[in-house]
Design a protein around this motif. Structure first.
Motif, PDB file in Angstrom:
ATOM      1  N   VAL A 260       0.834  -1.202   0.000  1.00 18.10           N
ATOM      2  CA  VAL A 260       0.000   0.000   0.000  1.00 18.10           C
ATOM      3  C   VAL A 260       0.873   1.259   0.000  1.00 18.10           C
ATOM      4  O   VAL A 260       0.553   2.245  -0.669  1.00 18.10           O
ATOM      5  N   ASP A 261       2.000   1.221   0.734  1.00 18.23           N
ATOM      6  CA  ASP A 261       2.936   2.357   0.702  1.00 18.23           C
ATOM      7  C   ASP A 261       3.419   2.609  -0.721  1.00 18.23           C
ATOM      8  O   ASP A 261       3.483   3.763  -1.177  1.00 18.23           O
ATOM      9  N   GLN A 262       3.745   1.539  -1.418  1.00 16.30           N
ATOM     10  CA  GLN A 262       4.221   1.662  -2.795  1.00 16.30           C
ATOM     11  C   GLN A 262       3.127   2.211  -3.713  1.00 16.30           C
ATOM     12  O   GLN A 262       3.394   3.057  -4.583  1.00 16.30           O
ATOM     13  N   LEU A 263       1.893   1.747  -3.510  1.00 10.79           N
ATOM     14  CA  LEU A 263       0.779   2.254  -4.322  1.00 10.79           C
ATOM     15  C   LEU A 263       0.569   3.742  -4.097  1.00 10.79           C
ATOM     16  O   LEU A 263       0.326   4.500  -5.050  1.00 10.79           O
ATOM     17  N   GLU A 264       0.653   4.169  -2.844  1.00 10.45           N
ATOM     18  CA  GLU A 264       0.474   5.598  -2.550  1.00 10.45           C
ATOM     19  C   GLU A 264       1.559   6.432  -3.225  1.00 10.45           C
ATOM     20  O   GLU A 264       1.280   7.517  -3.745  1.00 10.45           O
ATOM     21  N   GLN A 265       2.807   5.927  -3.212  1.00 11.96           N
ATOM     22  CA  GLN A 265       3.890   6.654  -3.864  1.00 11.96           C
ATOM     23  C   GLN A 265       3.667   6.717  -5.373  1.00 11.96           C
ATOM     24  O   GLN A 265       3.856   7.780  -6.004  1.00 11.96           O
ATOM     25  N   GLN A 266       3.250   5.606  -5.962  1.00  9.15           N
ATOM     26  CA  GLN A 266       2.957   5.592  -7.397  1.00  9.15           C
ATOM     27  C   GLN A 266       1.839   6.564  -7.744  1.00  9.15           C
ATOM     28  O   GLN A 266       1.907   7.269  -8.755  1.00  9.15           O
ATOM     29  N   LEU A 267       0.812   6.582  -6.895  1.00 10.31           N
ATOM     30  CA  LEU A 267      -0.312   7.473  -7.158  1.00 10.31           C
ATOM     31  C   LEU A 267       0.107   8.937  -7.042  1.00 10.31           C
ATOM     32  O   LEU A 267      -0.328   9.773  -7.842  1.00 10.31           O
ATOM     33  N   SER A 268       0.968   9.262  -6.066  1.00  5.95           N
ATOM     34  CA  SER A 268       1.454  10.635  -5.921  1.00  5.95           C
ATOM     35  C   SER A 268       2.259  11.054  -7.148  1.00  5.95           C
ATOM     36  O   SER A 268       2.085  12.161  -7.676  1.00  5.95           O
ATOM     37  N   ASP A 269       3.138  10.155  -7.604  1.00  8.27           N
ATOM     38  CA  ASP A 269       3.920  10.458  -8.809  1.00  8.27           C
ATOM     39  C   ASP A 269       3.009  10.616 -10.022  1.00  8.27           C
ATOM     40  O   ASP A 269       3.221  11.506 -10.863  1.00  8.27           O
TER      41      ASP A 269
ATOM     42  N   ASP B 237      -9.559   2.180   6.113  1.00 14.62           N
ATOM     43  CA  ASP B 237      -9.885   3.545   5.677  1.00 14.62           C
ATOM     44  C   ASP B 237      -8.856   4.050   4.670  1.00 14.62           C
ATOM     45  O   ASP B 237      -9.194   4.783   3.737  1.00 14.62           O
ATOM     46  N   ARG B 238      -7.616   3.645   4.890  1.00  5.76           N
ATOM     47  CA  ARG B 238      -6.543   4.065   3.976  1.00  5.76           C
ATOM     48  C   ARG B 238      -6.785   3.543   2.567  1.00  5.76           C
ATOM     49  O   ARG B 238      -6.595   4.270   1.580  1.00  5.76           O
ATOM     50  N   LEU B 239      -7.216   2.293   2.469  1.00 11.76           N
ATOM     51  CA  LEU B 239      -7.522   1.730   1.154  1.00 11.76           C
ATOM     52  C   LEU B 239      -8.672   2.487   0.492  1.00 11.76           C
ATOM     53  O   LEU B 239      -8.638   2.757  -0.722  1.00 11.76           O
ATOM     54  N   SER B 240      -9.677   2.858   1.279  1.00  8.23           N
ATOM     55  CA  SER B 240     -10.806   3.628   0.735  1.00  8.23           C
ATOM     56  C   SER B 240     -10.353   4.997   0.259  1.00  8.23           C
ATOM     57  O   SER B 240     -10.786   5.476  -0.794  1.00  8.23           O
TER      58      SER B 240
ATOM     59  N   SER C 291      -5.063   1.147 -10.012  1.00  8.96           N
ATOM     60  CA  SER C 291      -6.398   0.788  -9.529  1.00  8.96           C
ATOM     61  C   SER C 291      -6.557  -0.729  -9.433  1.00  8.96           C
ATOM     62  O   SER C 291      -7.146  -1.239  -8.476  1.00  8.96           O
ATOM     63  N   SER C 292      -6.017  -1.469 -10.400  1.00  4.82           N
ATOM     64  CA  SER C 292      -6.110  -2.933 -10.379  1.00  4.82           C
ATOM     65  C   SER C 292      -5.355  -3.519  -9.190  1.00  4.82           C
ATOM     66  O   SER C 292      -5.852  -4.430  -8.508  1.00  4.82           O
ATOM     67  N   GLN C 293      -4.160  -2.995  -8.922  1.00  5.89           N
ATOM     68  CA  GLN C 293      -3.384  -3.471  -7.780  1.00  5.89           C
ATOM     69  C   GLN C 293      -4.110  -3.179  -6.467  1.00  5.89           C
ATOM     70  O   GLN C 293      -4.115  -4.011  -5.547  1.00  5.89           O
ATOM     71  N   LEU C 294      -4.732  -2.015  -6.388  1.00  6.08           N
ATOM     72  CA  LEU C 294      -5.485  -1.669  -5.179  1.00  6.08           C
ATOM     73  C   LEU C 294      -6.651  -2.622  -4.969  1.00  6.08           C
ATOM     74  O   LEU C 294      -6.904  -3.088  -3.846  1.00  6.08           O
TER      75      LEU C 294
END
Length: 419
Positions: free
Chosen positions: A204-213, A303-306, A241-244
């Motif tokens: 999830v940390d990695q997904l958040e970083q990818q989304l920020s970039d 909540d973080r995932l949401s 989105s698929s990974q999430l």
């Protein structure tokens, strides 16, 4: 549904607990494909009971020697309980304990409960069972029953719990011990969600970083100097989105179950009316010290995932707006280009029409010349001049009628296509 509702209210009744006995209880996670083996064990592979009752989600048995058996099926687990009288010989109790220990499924909690008439011999029992005094939990619960435990796992795989019988009936003692056990059982089931959070936390940390970039690239996509491609941005966003969704699918049940189990554990803790004993940690302190942070961590993770899903939606909306804006700008540029082309065509058409006047005048003068020559040559002049002069006006009339006819046909076909 009336009978079902009544049966549901009577489902979790505990057996009476005498003032001096030993209780074995295990809670096991059982997969759906293992349920058949559990049913077989309950129906065809059980020790002798003088009294036996079995329903789809619960069962009970009783022997004349005072052995009680309780079985209860939950959504993902089963609870199996044996109550053995204090003076029950090992030869009689051994088959029942072996039957319980060979139950299928993964053990979530296993406890041996020693119920004593009073606390006079508790210290000797604690020493004999090698209870860790540094981790000792001691407190009073409903009706003045006192409990002792370190809530650890001992060499035989069981935890230890010592309970004084108190001055209550066997049925009431059973209900109180049931609350204590349900608190521990639901506590352990709730804590199963914490390893799940630890497992998927880095992803999830990695997904958040990818989304920020990705959000930064979307913001820069509006710059004319940016080389970002809309299709690439959309594909990257779809991958995030698929990974999430894969993570949400893998963790949804466990996180929701953790919330439910933690709430039930909190209800059982409140119902026990725990009273602290000096110099010992209470059941409330022991339970809340780790259960509350773990359940809150799981809730925050859910909540973080949401929130990540909402951020993906907002970034996609921003990208859609940017794409729509660029399409509108391209359409405006194309419209302006078409308008300039139309204006140019109109000017060229005006020029051609001006030139056409000269050509029309030239040909009209030539036609008048042919008619004049024909008149001048009549009657004895050149026959060729007379013929050309005579056919000029009929030819003009014939061409006019032909053009008019063709024009009418074209207009009719156009009207038919519109219909």
């Amino acid at each position: 549904m009336r009978q079902w509702a009544v049966d549901e209210m009577h489902l979790r009744r505990f057996a009476p607990v005498v003032s001096h006995c030993e209780i074995y209880q295990t809670v096991r996670l059982i997969e759906s494909d293992e349920r058949y083996n559990e049913d077989h064990r309950l129906i065809n592979d059980k020790p002798t009971f003088d009294k036996w009752s079995l329903a789809p989600r619960h069962g009970s048995g009783h022997t004349k020697s005072g052995i009680y058996f309780l079985w209860e099926r939950h959504t993902e687990a089963s609870t199996v309980t044996l109550i053995l009288p204090h003076n029950c010989p090992d030869k009689i109790r051994a088959p029942y304990i072996k039957w319980l220990e060979q139950w299928n499924g993964s053990v979530v909690r296993a406890v041996r409960i020693f119920v004593a008439p009073d606390g006079s011999e508790i210290k000797a029992h604690l020493t004999a069972q090698e209870i860790d005094e540094k981790e000792m939990v001691c407190c009073d619960v409903n009706a003045g029953l006192r409990i002792w435990s370190d809530f650890g796992i001992h060499k035989d795989g069981y935890g230890r719990l010592f309970v004084t019988a108190g001055d209550v009936s066997d049925d009431e003692r059973g209900r109180i011990i049931q609350r204590v056990q349900e608190l521990g059982n639901y506590r352990n089931l709730a804590l199963l969600g914490f390893p799940t959070v630890q497992q998927y936390g880095p992803d999830v940390d990695q997904l958040e970083q990818q989304l920020s970039d990705h959000a930064k690239r979307v913001a820069n996509a509006s710059d004319d100097e940016s080389d970002e491609n809309d299709e690439d941005l959309l594909q990257q966003l779809a991958n995030i989105s698929s990974q999430l969704e894969l993570i949400r699918s893998a963790t949804s049940f466990r996180l929701n179950a953790t919330t439910a189990y933690a709430e039930v554990a909190a209800d059982r803790l409140n119902a026990l009316n725990v009273q602290a004993v000096a110099n010992y940690q209470s059941l409330t302190d022991f339970t809340e010290r780790r259960l509350v942070p773990a359940s809150r961590t799981c809730s925050v993770f859910r909540d973080r995932l949401s929130h990540i899903a909402e951020r993906i939606s907002r970034v996609m909306h921003t990208l859609d707006v940017g794409i729509d804006t660029r399409i509108k700008a391209q359409n405006l540029s194309l419209t302006q280009s078409m308008e300039r082309s139309t204006q140019l065509q109109f000017r060229l058409q005006t020029l051609v029409e001006g030139l056409s006047i000269i050509a029309a005048a030239y040909y009209l003068v030539g036609l008048i010349g042919y008619v004049t020559k024909g008149i001048a040559a009549f009657p004895s002049g050149s026959k060729a001049d007379i013929f050309v002069g005579a056919v000029t006006l009929p030819v003009i009339l014939a061409i006019y009628l032909l053009v008019r006819s063709l024009r009418g046909k074209v207009l009719k076909e156009n009207d038919a296509n519109k219909d």
